[in-house]
Write a protein that holds these residues in place. Structure first.
Motif, mmCIF file in Angstrom:
data_model
loop_
_atom_site.group_PDB
_atom_site.id
_atom_site.type_symbol
_atom_site.label_atom_id
_atom_site.label_comp_id
_atom_site.label_asym_id
_atom_site.label_seq_id
_atom_site.Cartn_x
_atom_site.Cartn_y
_atom_site.Cartn_z
ATOM 1 N N SER A 239 -3.561 -1.973 -9.229
ATOM 2 C CA SER A 239 -2.125 -1.768 -9.466
ATOM 3 C C SER A 239 -1.603 -0.585 -8.665
ATOM 4 O O SER A 239 -0.450 -0.584 -8.206
ATOM 5 C CB SER A 239 -1.849 -1.567 -10.960
ATOM 6 N N CYS A 240 -2.454 0.424 -8.467
ATOM 7 C CA CYS A 240 -2.076 1.560 -7.621
ATOM 8 C C CYS A 240 -2.014 1.137 -6.154
ATOM 9 O O CYS A 240 -1.095 1.528 -5.419
ATOM 10 C CB CYS A 240 -3.069 2.705 -7.788
ATOM 11 N N LEU A 241 -2.980 0.332 -5.729
ATOM 12 C CA LEU A 241 -2.974 -0.154 -4.352
ATOM 13 C C LEU A 241 -1.708 -0.947 -4.060
ATOM 14 O O LEU A 241 -1.153 -0.867 -2.950
ATOM 15 C CB LEU A 241 -4.208 -1.019 -4.087
ATOM 16 N N ASN A 242 -1.229 -1.697 -5.028
ATOM 17 C CA ASN A 242 -0.004 -2.461 -4.803
ATOM 18 C C ASN A 242 1.200 -1.554 -4.612
ATOM 19 O O ASN A 242 2.133 -1.894 -3.881
ATOM 20 C CB ASN A 242 0.228 -3.441 -5.952
ATOM 21 N N GLU A 243 1.200 -0.404 -5.270
ATOM 22 C CA GLU A 243 2.276 0.562 -5.031
ATOM 23 C C GLU A 243 2.241 1.027 -3.574
ATOM 24 O O GLU A 243 3.271 1.145 -2.903
ATOM 25 C CB GLU A 243 2.128 1.768 -5.959
ATOM 26 N N ALA A 244 1.033 1.311 -3.072
ATOM 27 C CA ALA A 244 0.894 1.761 -1.690
ATOM 28 C C ALA A 244 1.236 0.647 -0.715
ATOM 29 O O ALA A 244 1.885 0.881 0.321
ATOM 30 C CB ALA A 244 -0.522 2.271 -1.456
ATOM 31 N N ARG A 245 0.804 -0.564 -1.016
ATOM 32 C CA ARG A 245 1.080 -1.691 -0.130
ATOM 33 C C ARG A 245 2.579 -1.943 -0.021
ATOM 34 O O ARG A 245 3.077 -2.313 1.053
ATOM 35 C CB ARG A 245 0.379 -2.942 -0.659
ATOM 36 N N VAL A 361 -3.427 1.247 9.618
ATOM 37 C CA VAL A 361 -2.555 0.740 8.549
ATOM 38 C C VAL A 361 -2.842 -0.734 8.290
ATOM 39 O O VAL A 361 -2.825 -1.199 7.148
ATOM 40 C CB VAL A 361 -1.080 0.956 8.916
ATOM 41 N N ARG A 362 -3.133 -1.452 9.362
ATOM 42 C CA ARG A 362 -3.444 -2.873 9.210
ATOM 43 C C ARG A 362 -4.706 -3.089 8.393
ATOM 44 O O ARG A 362 -4.854 -4.113 7.702
ATOM 45 C CB ARG A 362 -3.627 -3.489 10.611
ATOM 46 N N THR A 363 -5.613 -2.112 8.445
ATOM 47 C CA THR A 363 -6.894 -2.244 7.759
ATOM 48 C C THR A 363 -6.838 -1.746 6.324
ATOM 49 O O THR A 363 -7.385 -2.381 5.417
ATOM 50 C CB THR A 363 -7.980 -1.474 8.540
ATOM 51 N N TYR A 364 -6.203 -0.570 6.105
ATOM 52 C CA TYR A 364 -6.274 -0.021 4.756
ATOM 53 C C TYR A 364 -5.285 -0.698 3.809
ATOM 54 O O TYR A 364 -4.349 -1.360 4.224
ATOM 55 C CB TYR A 364 -6.154 1.491 4.739
#
Length: 386
Positions: A239-245, A361-364
């Motif tokens: 859910s945190c990763l989705n904030e960053a994405r 950015v494309r990778t992380y």
């Protein structure tokens, strides 16, 4: 985004408050980032002196309410990410790691004591946080993480390693995800805890004006109060990763726009065969294609922002934005470099720097392959990750 990067008058869809935020961040980038970024990138230097200013601008934990956080809208945050990345992806990444990852984990899953202790200082830029999920052997598959936290009386003891962790060497706290006998759990780890070591990864060919580290955790002992009480399973870090994405879907458009405008200005001034190269059909075809892709990306990002503000955003929505906009941004940066010819490899011009950064950015926060499979699962209903 007025002028040659707003072919459909998208500014008309933004509120006065959103436009004001965009202009404030753009002004900060123009004054503090653009004059220095080539040197910072060349010397692999992250300018820690800008952190308090990012806090004063209200860019850290921007969308969260209370605990000293700015409480702004999702579209405002997206526009801020775009303007920061027009300066450099590494500087937008700082805001993402601090706000969308470290602060997000504490805001969503922390105790009231943790929120009150950490979030106000993080929002001001007085305390830097990092987010330790990726490992040397667990990138796209975090469920295979080897970092383990075991109970020892009332304490937790963590052993393991993390890799490519942004900000870790300057962070005061690290949100560390570890396997336990009860599944994946999250912990807030002060970085001065014995056994915690962060080592910057050098040299790098991308994200040079940013910090990414290896972390080792060797018998890191924490009190029970260090655990994020509401974080259970991989859904919590995801859910945190989705904030960053979400922020990435906006941010990469800044790198694309800056690359495009650099090429456009150059093409209007560069004379060959007796005329500016902007007057040749092949150059105009490149410029038109870039402008169309940027316009499309803006519409995707704005739709994501409105869905987020309405509480309707879903993971597959975010995958559309992260996958499509990042992929197009890299293509734009590379194409912009071709218009610059040999001069495009000079640090005097931004497109190649942006292209190099965008490879990271494309990778992380999910590779193209991962986001493609997220969309494939949504479309077909079938899991294809294994």
């Amino acid at each position: 985004m007025t002028g040659p990067t707003d072919l459909l008058d998208i500014d008309d869809l933004l509120t006065d408050e959103e436009l004001a935020t965009r202009e404030a961040v753009r002004g900060f980038v123009d004054e503090h980032i653009r004059p220095n970024i080539a040197q910072w990138y060349d010397k692999a230097h992250f300018p820690t002196e800008i952190i308090p200013e990012l806090g004063r601008l209200g860019l850290l934990g921007m969308i969260y309410q209370g605990y000293g956080c700015p409480g702004r809208g999702a579209v405002e945050y997206g526009l801020a990410a775009l303007e920061l990345e027009a300066g450099d992806s590494g500087l937008r990444t700082f805001v993402s790691v601090q706000g969308s990852l470290a602060m997000s984990a504490i805001y969503k899953f922390g105790s009231e004591e943790q929120k009150n202790e950490y979030l106000p200082r993080m929002a001001k830029g007085e305390l830097v946080g990092c987010f330790g999920l990726t490992e040397p052997t667990a990138g796209s598959d975090p469920g295979s993480m080897k970092t383990f936290a075991r109970r020892d009386g009332d304490d937790w003891v963590i052993d393991g390693a993390k890799r490519w962790i942004g900000l870790a060497s300057i962070a005061g706290i690290a949100v560390i995800w570890a396997m336990t006998d009860e599944g994946v759990r999250g912990f807030v780890v002060p970085t001065d805890t014995p056994g915690f070591t962060a080592t910057p990864i050098e040299p790098k060919m991308s994200m040079r004006a940013s910090i990414q580290c290896d972390i080792t955790l060797d018998g890191v002992r924490l009190p029970a109060s260090a655990q994020l009480p509401e974080a259970r399973g991989l859904k919590a870090p995801f859910s945190c990763l989705n904030e960053a994405r979400y922020g990435i879907a906006w941010g990469v458009l800044g790198a694309a726009r800056d690359s495009y405008l650099t090429a456009l200005t150059y093409a209007q001034e560069r004379v060959q065969f007796g005329r500016p190269i902007a007057g040749f059909q092949l150059t105009q075809a490149k410029l038109a294609d870039m402008a169309v892709k940027i316009t499309q990306g803006q519409l995707v990002a704005l739709r994501l922002g409105r869905l987020k503000e309405q509480g309707k955003i879903q993971p597959h929505h975010i995958s559309v934005g992260k996958l499509a906009n990042t992929r197009d941004a890299i293509a734009i940066a590379r194409e912009a470099r071709t218009i610059l010819g040999g001069n495009g490899v000079s640090a005097d011009y931004s497109p190649l720097r942006h292209a190099n950064n965008l490879e990271s950015v494309r990778t992380y926060e999910g590779t193209d392959e991962v986001h493609t499979l997220v969309l494939g699962r949504h479309i077909t209903g079938l899991e294809a990750f294994r």
